[in-house]
Scaffold this motif. Structure first.
Motif, short mmCIF file in Angstrom:
data_model
loop_
_atom_site.label_atom_id
_atom_site.label_comp_id
_atom_site.label_asym_id
_atom_site.label_seq_id
_atom_site.Cartn_x
_atom_site.Cartn_y
_atom_site.Cartn_z
N LYS A 290 0.61 -1.05 -0.35
CA LYS A 290 0.16 0.17 0.05
C LYS A 290 1.07 1.59 -0.23
N ASN A 291 1.84 1.01 0.58
CA ASN A 291 3.29 2.23 0.72
C ASN A 291 3.66 3.06 -1.07
N PHE A 292 3.36 1.94 -1.99
CA PHE A 292 3.63 2.46 -3.07
C PHE A 292 3.23 1.88 -4.47
N ILE A 293 2.10 0.77 -4.50
CA ILE A 293 1.33 0.58 -5.47
C ILE A 293 0.60 1.33 -5.87
N HIS A 294 0.50 2.60 -5.35
CA HIS A 294 -0.39 3.50 -6.07
C HIS A 294 0.89 3.91 -7.43
N LYS A 295 1.75 3.97 -7.28
CA LYS A 295 3.01 4.50 -8.21
C LYS A 295 2.99 3.86 -10.06
N HIS A 296 2.37 2.72 -9.12
CA HIS A 296 1.92 2.28 -10.49
C HIS A 296 1.02 1.81 -11.34
N LEU A 297 -0.02 2.17 -10.92
CA LEU A 297 -1.39 1.62 -10.76
C LEU A 297 -1.58 3.54 -11.36
N PHE A 298 -1.03 4.67 -11.05
CA PHE A 298 -1.04 5.39 -11.80
C PHE A 298 -0.41 5.39 -13.36
N ALA A 299 0.97 5.01 -12.85
CA ALA A 299 1.47 4.54 -14.44
C ALA A 299 0.39 3.72 -15.39
N PHE A 300 0.15 2.95 -15.08
CA PHE A 300 -1.11 1.96 -16.09
C PHE A 300 -1.85 3.18 -16.42
N ASN A 301 -2.72 3.87 -15.49
CA ASN A 301 -4.04 5.07 -15.99
C ASN A 301 -3.43 5.93 -17.30
N SER A 302 -1.66 6.18 -16.57
CA SER A 302 -1.06 7.33 -17.66
C SER A 302 -0.88 7.06 -18.42
N TYR A 303 -0.22 5.46 -18.71
CA TYR A 303 0.35 5.19 -20.40
C TYR A 303 -0.80 5.20 -21.18
N LEU A 304 -1.93 3.86 -20.41
CA LEU A 304 -3.26 4.56 -21.61
C LEU A 304 -3.81 5.79 -22.02
N LYS A 305 -3.62 6.63 -21.15
CA LYS A 305 -5.01 8.05 -21.34
C LYS A 305 -3.66 8.80 -22.50
N ASN A 306 -1.98 8.47 -22.24
CA ASN A 306 -1.32 9.36 -23.48
C ASN A 306 -1.58 8.86 -24.79
N HIS A 307 -1.63 7.85 -24.41
CA HIS A 307 -1.30 6.75 -25.78
C HIS A 307 -3.42 7.37 -26.68
N LEU A 308 -4.25 6.95 -26.01
CA LEU A 308 -5.65 7.62 -26.27
C LEU A 308 -5.97 8.90 -26.73
N LEU A 309 -5.04 10.05 -26.52
CA LEU A 309 -4.52 11.04 -26.42
C LEU A 309 -4.15 10.94 -27.92
N ALA A 310 -2.72 9.97 -28.33
CA ALA A 310 -2.35 9.97 -29.51
C ALA A 310 -2.67 9.79 -30.89
N TYR A 311 -3.68 8.98 -30.05
CA TYR A 311 -4.24 8.68 -31.42
C TYR A 311 -5.11 9.67 -31.63
N GLN A 312 -6.53 10.38 -30.91
CA GLN A 312 -7.18 10.94 -30.91
C GLN A 312 -6.59 11.90 -31.73
N ASN A 313 -5.30 12.14 -31.82
CA ASN A 313 -4.54 13.60 -32.50
C ASN A 313 -3.83 13.05 -33.36
N GLY A 314 -4.01 11.73 -33.79
CA GLY A 314 -3.07 11.26 -35.51
C GLY A 314 -1.87 11.21 -35.12
N VAL A 315 -1.31 10.94 -33.85
CA VAL A 315 0.08 10.81 -33.65
C VAL A 315 0.30 9.48 -33.76
N ILE A 316 -0.54 8.53 -33.43
CA ILE A 316 -0.62 6.93 -33.67
C ILE A 316 -1.73 6.57 -34.64
N GLY A 317 -1.63 5.86 -35.26
CA GLY A 317 -3.23 4.59 -35.64
C GLY A 317 -3.02 3.55 -35.28
N TYR A 318 -4.93 3.19 -35.64
CA TYR A 318 -5.68 1.78 -35.20
C TYR A 318 -6.63 1.94 -35.76
#
Length: 286
Positions: A150-178
């Motif tokens: 509990k003292n550190f797991i939040h950093k990993h969950l944050f990283a996961f969420n941020s990783y997904l959100k930035n990929h979604l933004l990159a797709y929405q702005n034409g940086v990556i395709g799918y």
């Protein structure tokens, strides 16, 4: 000598700023805001093969990271959701600091394997679920730790969420395709006369999806107990109209006095469908 003169020349600027004569730019951030959030194109970081999401909390305090750990990525259509789902698989298996192969790899549930060879402190597994949230779908993650994390797991969950959100933004702005995907959104019906797709209310144990992979039985398997008035109609429709084979699964996920909602795993076409059944017959919602 030149460097020394440059330093002397800079001192008056510092003095003037300290006396209120010059306003320096505000470099402070809100509790839940990263300096990256002010960069409109920060999502382009996903093009960096070393990007993992962990670096996105460098300028955040614990409170902000814990908040971000519970702020899950959402998708508005089938293409976005499939993009996030594939991105989640990548993070779990190659970007996470506790990366492992997947024990469960289905359309709505991902789970990493527990590596018993790891030190107890490193025996951490992740479970990712895709659930309906209004007109959106949400990609949720949770961790299971063999010892307290509990003292550190939040950093990993944050990283996961941020990783997904930035990929979604990159797709929405034409940086990556799918590739475009159709008709694979999970839906929830909230009207009082309709059926709410809530997979947790049919048994005592919470569950994200009632579908279970079972290719060993040569039959259409019904996994939920209780009387199913329209189960025969669904099975007949699957065979006659959709050419599903006997390894398909039919799951009753919601029932009212007059209506029943089924989730079907049509094995032959690998197609998930939602049946809304009433006295006048069944309608395929998805």
């Amino acid at each position: 000598m030149k460097d020394f003169l440059k330093f002397i020349a800079f001192l008056p600027m510092i003095f003037v700023a300290g006396c209120g004569g010059l306003d320096l730019p505000d470099l402070t951030f809100n509790d839940d805001e990263s300096p990256h959030a002010n960069l409109e194109t920060y999502y382009e970081v996903v093009l960096d093969p070393n990007y993992s999401g962990y670096q996105d909390d460098d300028d955040l305090d614990r409170k902000a990271i814990e908040k971000g750990a519970e702020n899950f990525a959402e998708c508005a259509n089938s293409t976005e959701c499939n993009l996030l789902w594939d991105t989640a698989k990548t993070w779990l298996t190659s970007k996470s600091k506790y990366k492992e192969d997947l024990k469960t790899n289905s359309k709505n549930l991902l789970e990493t394997k527990l590596n018993l060879r790891d030190n107890k402190d490193d025996q951490i597994t992740f479970k990712v679920s895709r659930i309906p949230k209004g007109k959106m779908n949400e990609i949720q993650i949770e961790a299971k730790c063999e010892r307290s994390c509990k003292n550190f797991i939040h950093k990993h969950l944050f990283a996961f969420n941020s990783y997904l959100k930035n990929h979604l933004l990159a797709y929405q702005n034409g940086v990556i395709g799918y590739a475009q995907v159709e008709n694979e959104m999970l839906v929830g019906l909230n009207n009082s006369d309709n059926l709410n797709i809530d997979f947790d209310d049919m048994s005592e144990n919470p569950q994200i999806s009632v579908l279970k992979e079972n290719e060993s039985l040569d039959k259409i398997e019904v996994t939920k107990p209780g009387k199913k008035k329209y189960i025969g109609n669904v099975a007949e429709t699957l065979i006659d109209d959709y050419s599903c084979n006997k390894m398909s699964e039919i799951n009753l996920v919601k029932k009212t006095r007059k209506r029943e909602l089924y989730e079907v795993n049509c094995i032959k076409e690998v197609k998930r469908m939602i049946f809304d059944c009433g006295p006048d017959g069944c309608e395929v919602l998805q």
